[in-house]
Design an enzyme around this catalytic site. Structure first.
Site, mmCIF file in Angstrom:
data_model
loop_
_atom_site.group_PDB
_atom_site.id
_atom_site.type_symbol
_atom_site.label_atom_id
_atom_site.label_comp_id
_atom_site.label_asym_id
_atom_site.label_seq_id
_atom_site.Cartn_x
_atom_site.Cartn_y
_atom_site.Cartn_z
ATOM 1 N N GLU A 1 0.672 -1.111 0.008
ATOM 2 C CA GLU A 1 0.205 -0.063 -0.038
ATOM 3 C C GLU A 1 1.102 1.349 -0.110
ATOM 4 O OE1 GLU A 1 -2.950 -0.160 3.199
ATOM 5 O OE2 GLU A 1 -4.120 -1.676 1.803
ATOM 6 N N GLU B 1 -5.468 -8.385 -0.608
ATOM 7 C CA GLU B 1 -6.243 -8.128 0.747
ATOM 8 C C GLU B 1 -7.873 -7.848 0.559
ATOM 9 O OE1 GLU B 1 -4.783 -5.317 3.625
ATOM 10 O OE2 GLU B 1 -2.744 -5.463 3.005
HETATM 11 O O1 AHR Z 1 -5.343 -5.923 7.153
HETATM 12 C C1 AHR Z 1 -5.109 -4.937 7.851
HETATM 13 C C2 AHR Z 1 -4.285 -3.747 7.021
HETATM 14 O O2 AHR Z 1 -5.052 -3.145 5.955
HETATM 15 C C3 AHR Z 1 -3.015 -3.926 6.366
HETATM 16 O O3 AHR Z 1 -2.001 -3.897 7.339
HETATM 17 C C4 AHR Z 1 -2.825 -2.915 5.500
HETATM 18 O O4 AHR Z 1 -2.414 -3.422 4.171
HETATM 19 C C5 AHR Z 1 -4.390 -2.488 5.152
HETATM 20 O O5 AHR Z 1 -4.526 -1.173 5.232
#
Ligand code: AHR
Length: 508
Positions: A173, A292
């Site tokens: 990110e 994610e």
């Molecule tokens: O999954 C929780 C967080 O969400 C992770 O660390 C990050 O990559 C995202 O913002």
């Protein structure tokens, strides 16, 4: 009662389903590692301190590749801290989550755990506080057999065989202002390109994921993907997507339609990647690593859980321990349908996360481990969605939502595995209050026997599983179906996720 008409279409499959679509994500965050997967004093811990009850649940969940060690955590992580003799490993501040990291679990221990749960490793490198050189050191440590400083260090640390890590994420990110060392698309694109080039000089067989936007709602979404890919197109294999959904201010209808947003997100990123490819006159295709995705009550984290101040940052605090309802699990199941509908281009995905932290599996220190509501759609889809994904033509009534406009009440995707002769149909009824009768043309599965219909729904859409009532919510056999030749009629309760199992007729 509403009525929808559907037809399965096996003549134009979407594409083969990659096993990596059913991946997970383990971050050093909260109680994910410590008292989640690792608790040496637990009565069910094995000789290495891993909780065997958790290992059994992870295996039952059916997780292919697991992304590690973060997440936001990785952007401040020094991988060398987490290898070598445990008593010499430092305790560090984890700036991402305002916690302390004791480094008792690192690459070696996590790999041992992965062998036990039968999953593969996907590693993220730190491009926040660190850069190309440290990424190369880690790759040398992990994948080179012997005869160099880092490969020999690995052998001294007890592992003679290389880890052979195939999937690597180039940071995490990097567009997010919260990310340690976040950069502009231009800066990150150049750094990712340099790092990717050098990493592939060491090991040309690795597959690299470059960071896309941290969500589709980022102001730079779209231009970020374009700029980053202009720098990295020939060097990487995937671009990442991240998306979390939550019900905000009681707007359940919009929440139930979250997968419409996910569909659009995926299609926009594919269009952007293909545009860059076209402009480069390239025949190469960049796929999506949706590394994610989940339901996350992030608003609650910001308002309640967040650790403030500079002293007493805890080890393994209770963070992001969302308790999921039936409604959450139905939306979660609809996200799986969205991933499968794009199986031709979403070739890898990681459910974020796995244990205790926005997780399908929860544990109590010294106590039991149990399945959250979201465990069930993942486990069923991971077990049943094999072979090819097939499109479903849907003529469905619509519902109005504040965030996504007018959306079909029903969504669906089918899968067919010619090797095993099995098939499945996954459906979601997004309506908060109306049952749907689905009339489905299953000519594509004419030769197959319908084995079972399982539905996740509940008269109480806010019901949850808890330590004291761990099986309150689970899928139930749905007998409200009738098959006449190639016509299947199936009744789907409001707020429900359903899977229909087919297999080769026993007579054949
Ligand atoms: O999954 C929780 C967080 O969400 C992770 O660390 C990050 O990559 C995202 O913002």
């Amino acid at each position: 009662m509403l009525t929808a008409r559907l037809a399965l279409n096996s003549s134009t499959p979407i594409g083969g389903i990659s096993r990596d679509l059913f991946g997970g994500f383990v971050e050093h965050l909260g109680r994910h590692i410590y008292t989640g997967i690792f608790e040496p004093t637990h009565p069910l811990a094995d000789e290495d301190g891993f909780r065997t009850d958790v290992i059994e649940l992870v295996k039952e969940l059916g997780v292919s590749t697991i992304r590690y060690p973060g997440g936001n955590f990785v952007s401040g992580f020094r991988w060398e801290d987490s290898v070598g003799p445990i008593e010499k490993r430092p305790t560090r501040l984890d700036l991402a989550w305002h916690s302390k990291e004791p480094n008792r679990i690192g690459l070696h221990e996590f790999s041992q755990w992965l062998e036990r749960v039968d999953s593969d490793l996907m590693l993220a490198v730190n491009l926040g506080t660190r850069g190309t050189a440290e990424a190369l050191d880690l790759l040398e440590y992990a994948n080179i057999r012997s005869g160099t400083e880092w490969s020999d260090a690995r052998i001294r640390n007890g592992r003679s065989e290389p880890f052979g890590v195939r999937m690597w994420c180039l940071g995490n990110e990097m567009d997010g202002p919260w990310q340690i060392g976040h950069r502009s698309a231009e800066e990150y694109g150049r750094l990712a390109a340099r790092t990717a080039h050098a990493m592939k000089l060491i090991d040309p067989d690795i597959r690299l994921v470059v960071c896309g936007s941290s969500s589709a709602s980022m102001p730079t979404f779209g231009t970020w993907e374009r700029t980053v890919l202009e720098h990295t197109y020939d060097l990487v294999d995937f671009i990442s997507c991240h998306a979390y959904y939550e019900e905000i201010d009681g707007d359940r209808a919009s929440f139930l339609a979250s997968s419409v947003n996910m569909d659009h997100f995926i299609e926009t990123v594919i269009a952007t990647a293909d545009h860059v490819g076209a402009a480069k006159k390239s025949s190469k295709r960049i796929d999506i690593s949706f590394d994610e995705w989940n339901i996350w009550y992030n608003t609650r984290f910001e308002q309640v859980d967040k650790i403030e101040g500079i002293s007493n940052w805890p080890i393994a605090p209770r963070l992001l321990e969302d308790v999921y309802t039936v409604t959450d699990a139905v939306v979660f199941g609809s996200l799986i349908i969205s991933l499968l509908k794009h199986a031709d281009r979403v070739r890898s995905a990681s459910l974020a996360q796995l244990v205790n932290v926005i997780a399908p599996i929860m544990t109590e220190p010294g106590g039991p481990a149990w399945r959250q509501t979201t465990f069930h759609p993942f486990a069923l889809a991971s077990a049943l969605a094999r072979g090819e994904a097939l499109p479903v033509t849907i003529d469905s009534p619509k519902m109005t939502t504040a965030l996504h406009g007018s959306v079909p009440v029903l969504d669906a995707v089918a899968t067919h595995d010619s090797d095993s002769g099995t098939a499945a149909l996954f459906l979601v009824n997004r309506s908060p209050d109306e049952k749907i009768e689905a009339r489905i043309d299953i000519s594509s599965f004419a030769e197959l026997e319908l084995l079972e219909v399982l539905t996740l729904s509940d008269p109480d859409p806010d019901a949850t599983n808890t330590m004291n009532d761990p099986d309150r919510v689970r899928p139930h056999r749905n007998s409200a179906w009738k098959r006449q030749g190639c016509d299947l009629t199936l009744s789907l309760p409001p707020i429900s996720w359903t899977c229909v199992k087919f297999a080769k007729s026993r007579g054949e």
